[in-house]
Write an enzyme that holds these catalytic residues in place. Structure first.
Site, PDB file in Angstrom:
ATOM      1  CG  ASP A 170      41.488  29.485  36.625  1.00  0.00           C
ATOM      2  OD1 ASP A 170      40.594  30.312  36.895  1.00  0.00           O
ATOM      3  OD2 ASP A 170      42.634  29.547  37.090  1.00  0.00           O
ATOM      4  CD  GLU A 256      41.267  39.541  44.909  1.00  0.00           C
ATOM      5  OE1 GLU A 256      41.353  38.419  44.369  1.00  0.00           O
ATOM      6  OE2 GLU A 256      42.224  40.108  45.472  1.00  0.00           O
TER       7      GLU A 256
END
Length: 306
Positions: A170, A256
């Protein structure tokens, strides 16, 4: 007498013309002098050699491995199409497309077959207990891509130049971003646009080193960076076989950091995109589709894949 000479001249004229044409053709076919390896006329030791074939400019480039988690939704094919159109313009890119599903869907299978890209199509479902709002997403899919990458390269001799990038379907990517990440030695970083409630987030760089983070959410994270904001050398992935995205103990927005802590430090990060001052990737999420008028049961005479 004149008429006799004239008639004989007419008889000989075609043969003269034929001889002239043949001589002209033979002279045009005379071979040119062969060139030596240095480009001069043939001579010296070694004689003439055929010119060396030109190497394609991308032959020596490290391969970019793009891991893309995807799941079934009305805009899935549209977003995969947009991403594939970008990837087709990138030299030496291998797409690892991982479905959140118990089996490969027909839609994605057909799409991959016609994408015109080097692509590996995987699938792994997210356990139902992890699909609650607020929990990290795409963990199993990214880990499946990492497992495939390690399994493929475990028996190949080093060096194996390559770069890993987590490319969500996306997002919107500038082609310049792939040029930047391809020179990654260990872990490279750059800004991401339209994320974290701000126009952009980025690593703060001083004297070529990352010293902090410009972010709208939890700047105290060890690596306050978005999933689209870093790339990892293939050698680093292979030398850290246990580095994966974690479920247990991992909070939303921390995946992350949890992953990067296993393979690098902030001091080792390599700033890209003009010392992290250029945005080359954006979180352009597709608007939620309005299907208020879609019938509950299929009424059309044909079945169109969207």
């Amino acid at each position: 007498m004149k008429s006799l000479l004239f008639s004989r001249f007419l008889l000989l004229l075609p043969w003269v013309l034929i001889v002239i044409i043949v001589l002209d053709i033979d002279s045009s076919r005379a071979p040119l002098p062969a060139l030596s390896p240095r480009g001069g006329a043939e001579g010296g030791s070694g004689g003439a050699r055929p010119p060396a074939p030109r190497r394609r400019p991308e032959a020596g480039l490290p391969t970019i491995y793009a891991i893309t988690p995807t799941y079934s939704r009305p805009v899935q094919k549209a977003e995969l199409t947009r991403l594939a159109n970008t990837f087709r313009q990138v030299s030496r890119l291998h797409w690892i497309l991982v479905e959140d599903a118990a089996a490969r869907s027909e839609l994605v299978t057909r799409f991959v077959a016609g994408a015109g890209l080097p692509c590996t199509h995987l699938h792994v479902p997210t356990p139902r207990r992890y699909k609650r709002p607020g929990l990290p997403r795409a963990t199993e899919q990214r880990n499946a891509g990492l497992a495939w990458l390690r399994q493929r390269h475990q028996h190949l001799p080093p060096p194996q130049p390559g770069v890993l990038f987590f490319a969500d379907d996306d997002n919107t990517y500038s082609l310049e971003l792939f040029q930047e990440m391809r020179t990654t030695r260990k872990v490279s970083v750059w800004p991401v646009g339209l994320v974290g409630g701000r126009r952009y987030e980025r690593p703060v760089v001083e004297n070529g080193k990352v010293v902090g983070w410009y972010t709208g959410w939890r700047a105290d994270r060890p690596f306050a960076i978005d999933m689209a904001g870093f790339a990892v050398s293939l050698q680093v992935i292979l030398s850290h076989p246990k580095a994966v995205f974690k479920r247990r103990g991992s909070q939303p927005g921390m995946q992350e950091s949890d992953f990067l802590k296993q393979i690098t430090t902030v001091e080792e990060l390599e700033p890209k995109a003009n010392n992290c001052t250029k945005v080359l990737v954006w979180h352009t999420r597709t608007e939620k589709v309005n299907l208020a008028n879609e019938p509950k049961y299929h009424l059309d005479t044909v079945n169109i894949e969207v």
